[in-house]
Design an enzyme around this catalytic site. Structure first.
Site, PDB file in Angstrom:
ATOM      1  N   GLY A 105       4.233   7.679  -6.100  1.00  0.00           N
ATOM      2  CA  GLY A 105       2.946   7.272  -5.422  1.00  0.00           C
ATOM      3  C   GLY A 105       3.264   7.919  -3.942  1.00  0.00           C
ATOM      4  N   ALA A 106       3.345   9.245  -4.030  1.00  0.00           N
ATOM      5  CA  ALA A 106       3.560  10.119  -2.695  1.00  0.00           C
ATOM      6  C   ALA A 106       2.128  10.426  -2.320  1.00  0.00           C
ATOM      7  CB  ALA A 106       4.507  11.296  -3.071  1.00  0.00           C
TER       8      ALA A 106
ATOM      9  N   SER B 232       6.186  -6.778  -3.456  1.00  0.00           N
ATOM     10  CA  SER B 232       5.016  -7.305  -2.579  1.00  0.00           C
ATOM     11  C   SER B 232       5.577  -8.615  -2.091  1.00  0.00           C
ATOM     12  CB  SER B 232       3.611  -7.398  -3.494  1.00  0.00           C
ATOM     13  OG  SER B 232       2.808  -8.160  -2.629  1.00  0.00           O
TER      14      SER B 232
ATOM     15  N   GLY C 135       3.353   5.931   0.246  1.00  0.00           N
ATOM     16  CA  GLY C 135       4.156   7.053  -0.289  1.00  0.00           C
ATOM     17  C   GLY C 135       4.025   8.303   0.577  1.00  0.00           C
TER      18      GLY C 135
ATOM     19  N   TYR D 166      -1.068  -8.523 -11.316  1.00  0.00           N
ATOM     20  CA  TYR D 166      -0.265  -7.916 -10.219  1.00  0.00           C
ATOM     21  C   TYR D 166       1.149  -8.659 -10.218  1.00  0.00           C
ATOM     22  CZ  TYR D 166       0.795  -5.648  -5.808  1.00  0.00           C
ATOM     23  OH  TYR D 166       1.480  -5.048  -4.592  1.00  0.00           O
TER      24      TYR D 166
HETATM   25  N1  LIG Z   1      -0.919  -1.773   0.737  1.00  0.00           N
HETATM   26  C1  LIG Z   1      -0.439  -3.168   0.661  1.00  0.00           C
HETATM   27  O1  LIG Z   1      -0.953  -4.119   1.738  1.00  0.00           O
HETATM   28  C2  LIG Z   1       0.767  -3.371  -0.200  1.00  0.00           C
HETATM   29  C3  LIG Z   1       1.292  -4.758   0.179  1.00  0.00           C
HETATM   30  C4  LIG Z   1       2.373  -4.947  -0.869  1.00  0.00           C
HETATM   31  C5  LIG Z   1       2.776  -3.950  -1.775  1.00  0.00           C
HETATM   32  N2  LIG Z   1       2.510  -2.881  -1.664  1.00  0.00           N
HETATM   33  C6  LIG Z   1       2.641  -1.771  -2.834  1.00  0.00           C
HETATM   34  O2  LIG Z   1       3.071  -0.691  -2.024  1.00  0.00           O
HETATM   35  C7  LIG Z   1       3.115   0.560  -3.082  1.00  0.00           C
HETATM   36  C8  LIG Z   1       2.186   1.518  -2.520  1.00  0.00           C
HETATM   37  O3  LIG Z   1       0.787   1.145  -2.381  1.00  0.00           O
HETATM   38  P1  LIG Z   1      -0.359   1.786  -1.266  1.00  0.00           P
HETATM   39  O4  LIG Z   1      -0.715   0.498  -0.475  1.00  0.00           O
HETATM   40  O5  LIG Z   1       0.316   2.705  -0.481  1.00  0.00           O
HETATM   41  O6  LIG Z   1      -1.605   2.106  -2.039  1.00  0.00           O
HETATM   42  P2  LIG Z   1      -2.084   3.611  -2.266  1.00  0.00           P
HETATM   43  O7  LIG Z   1      -2.627   4.135  -0.873  1.00  0.00           O
HETATM   44  O8  LIG Z   1      -3.286   3.207  -3.297  1.00  0.00           O
HETATM   45  O9  LIG Z   1      -1.064   4.216  -3.136  1.00  0.00           O
HETATM   46  C9  LIG Z   1      -0.747   4.087  -4.345  1.00  0.00           C
HETATM   47  C10 LIG Z   1       0.024   5.269  -4.911  1.00  0.00           C
HETATM   48  O10 LIG Z   1       0.304   4.910  -6.219  1.00  0.00           O
HETATM   49  C11 LIG Z   1      -0.157   5.972  -7.123  1.00  0.00           C
HETATM   50  N3  LIG Z   1      -0.391   5.601  -8.254  1.00  0.00           N
HETATM   51  C12 LIG Z   1      -1.494   4.863  -8.413  1.00  0.00           C
HETATM   52  N4  LIG Z   1      -1.610   4.896 -10.001  1.00  0.00           N
HETATM   53  C13 LIG Z   1      -0.937   5.527 -10.641  1.00  0.00           C
HETATM   54  C14 LIG Z   1      -0.456   6.225 -11.733  1.00  0.00           C
HETATM   55  N5  LIG Z   1      -1.180   5.589 -12.718  1.00  0.00           N
HETATM   56  N6  LIG Z   1       0.336   7.208 -12.160  1.00  0.00           N
HETATM   57  C15 LIG Z   1       0.990   7.732 -11.043  1.00  0.00           C
HETATM   58  N7  LIG Z   1       0.902   7.336  -9.703  1.00  0.00           N
HETATM   59  C16 LIG Z   1      -0.183   6.352  -9.560  1.00  0.00           C
HETATM   60  C17 LIG Z   1      -1.208   6.548  -6.219  1.00  0.00           C
HETATM   61  O11 LIG Z   1      -1.516   8.125  -6.412  1.00  0.00           O
HETATM   62  P3  LIG Z   1      -2.506   8.612  -7.541  1.00  0.00           P
HETATM   63  O12 LIG Z   1      -3.902   7.983  -7.160  1.00  0.00           O
HETATM   64  O13 LIG Z   1      -2.585  10.111  -6.725  1.00  0.00           O
HETATM   65  O14 LIG Z   1      -2.118   8.623  -8.939  1.00  0.00           O
HETATM   66  C18 LIG Z   1      -0.725   6.401  -4.866  1.00  0.00           C
HETATM   67  O15 LIG Z   1       0.211   7.591  -4.234  1.00  0.00           O
HETATM   68  C19 LIG Z   1       2.361  -0.209  -4.218  1.00  0.00           C
HETATM   69  O16 LIG Z   1       3.406  -0.263  -5.046  1.00  0.00           O
HETATM   70  C20 LIG Z   1       1.995  -1.430  -3.912  1.00  0.00           C
HETATM   71  O17 LIG Z   1       1.914  -2.515  -5.005  1.00  0.00           O
HETATM   72  C21 LIG Z   1       1.213  -2.656  -0.854  1.00  0.00           C
END
Ligand SMILES: NC(=O)c1ccc[n+]([C@@H]2O[C@H](COP(=O)([O-])OP(=O)(O)OC[C@H]3O[C@@H](n4cnc5c(N)ncnc54)[C@H](OP(=O)(O)O)[C@@H]3O)[C@@H](O)[C@H]2O)c1
Length: 254
Positions: free
Chosen positions: A32-33, A162, A38, A176
């Site tokens: 998720g970089a 989360s 990420g 989720y």
């Molecule tokens: N933002 C929040 O409020 C929050 C709260 C609690 C936990 N989290 C957790 O934090 C983590 C990062 O999320 P974020 O908020 O930074 O969201 P984000 O900006 O949407 O990033 C998600 C990352 O996961 C990758 N990803 C998604 N689907 C994928 C797939 N099928 N194969 C490979 N890579 C995939 C995306 O890259 P590509 O689209 O390029 O594949 C992106 O790099 C997640 O695990 C999320 O559940 C977030």
């Protein structure tokens, strides 16, 4: 609003000096970089010369980050992959075993959230499969692939979970939360099994962070939250600590 933000989301910082001591020259694998937390994590690690292996689907973004990393003196490589595709994931796991004989950190951070009531999901079994494949299965597969390489450095795996998975029966979040809870249990079990086996498993129960994922939900877009860089600092601080997990203070030890 500002007082509320500071209370619920006390600022999180991290000095480059401390980061450099811990991460410079070490191999770090990040899923998720390409976006959000990420990407912020990757940028922090580039600035302190960690060696990076970046994983996500968006190849252009990963190429740009790798380019930036190499220009800053890091070794870097990437794999553009949909982590839900089991065949592709198996190939990536074999490739990582060959290419990275020793790794210091694996950040299992790629994730997808879905907010949909079960009654609106009657014809959408794929929602449950997709969240499980990404949020749980791919994290387990990559961990299994890299544990031998992590053992060589007394390395760590940090899973981005989360905080809401601690309150897991919240309506609308069954897909989720079920996938995050499955991963929580796997990593907590692995932590016990690996206590004396040179690999530490840590879980970040992340609160709301403004990223492309959370901002898609209109209800969250204007709420106070951490920035993606603060989210990255939470992961880095956890990875540098002896703690098994990060939980916001207001979970009061749940
Ligand atoms: N933002 C929040 O409020 C929050 C709260 C609690 C936990 N989290 C957790 O934090 C983590 C990062 O999320 P974020 O908020 O930074 O969201 P984000 O900006 O949407 O990033 C998600 C990352 O996961 C990758 N990803 C998604 N689907 C994928 C797939 N099928 N194969 C490979 N890579 C995939 C995306 O890259 P590509 O689209 O390029 O594949 C992106 O790099 C997640 O695990 C999320 O559940 C977030």
């Amino acid at each position: 609003m500002n007082i509320l933000k500071h209370l619920i989301y006390p600022p999180v910082t991290m000095s480059d000096e401390k980061l450099r001591k811990c991460f410079a020259g070490k191999w770090v694998v990040i899923t998720g970089a390409s976006s959000g937390i990420g990407e912020a994590l990757t940028l922090r690690l580039i600035s302190v010369q960690a060696n990076l292996y970046l994983i996500a689907r968006n190849e252009e973004k990963l190429m740009t980050l790798c380019h930036k990393a190499k220009n800053n003196g890091c070794k870097a490589d990437y794999c553009a992959i949909d982590l839900r595709q089991r065949d592709q994931l198996a190939i990536l796991c074999s490739k990582l075993r060959e290419q990275l004989p020793s790794v210091s950190y694996l950040f299992c951070n790629a994730g997808k959230s879905i907010n949909r009531a079960i009654n609106d999901s009657i014809d959408r079994m794929h929602d449950f499969d997709r969240t499980m494949d990404l949020n749980y299965r791919s994290a387990v597969a990559l961990s299994l692939a890299l544990i031998p390489a992590l053992k060589k450095t007394w390395g760590r795996i940090v899973y981005t979970s989360s905080v809401s998975s601690l309150f897991s029966t919240f309506p609308g979040w069954s897909a989720y939360h079920a996938s995050k809870c499955a991963a929580n249990v796997w990593f907590r079990t692995a932590r016990k099994e690996y206590k004396k086996l040179q690999v530490k498993m840590q879980i970040a129960y992340m609160p709301l962070v403004h990223t492309p994922m959370s901002d898609k939900n209109k209800r969250y877009k204007d709420l106070p939250a951490y920035s993606a860089d603060e989210g990255a600092c939470i992961l880095l601080r956890l990875a540098m600590s002896k703690k098994p997990s990060y939980k916001p203070w207001w979970t009061l030890g749940i």
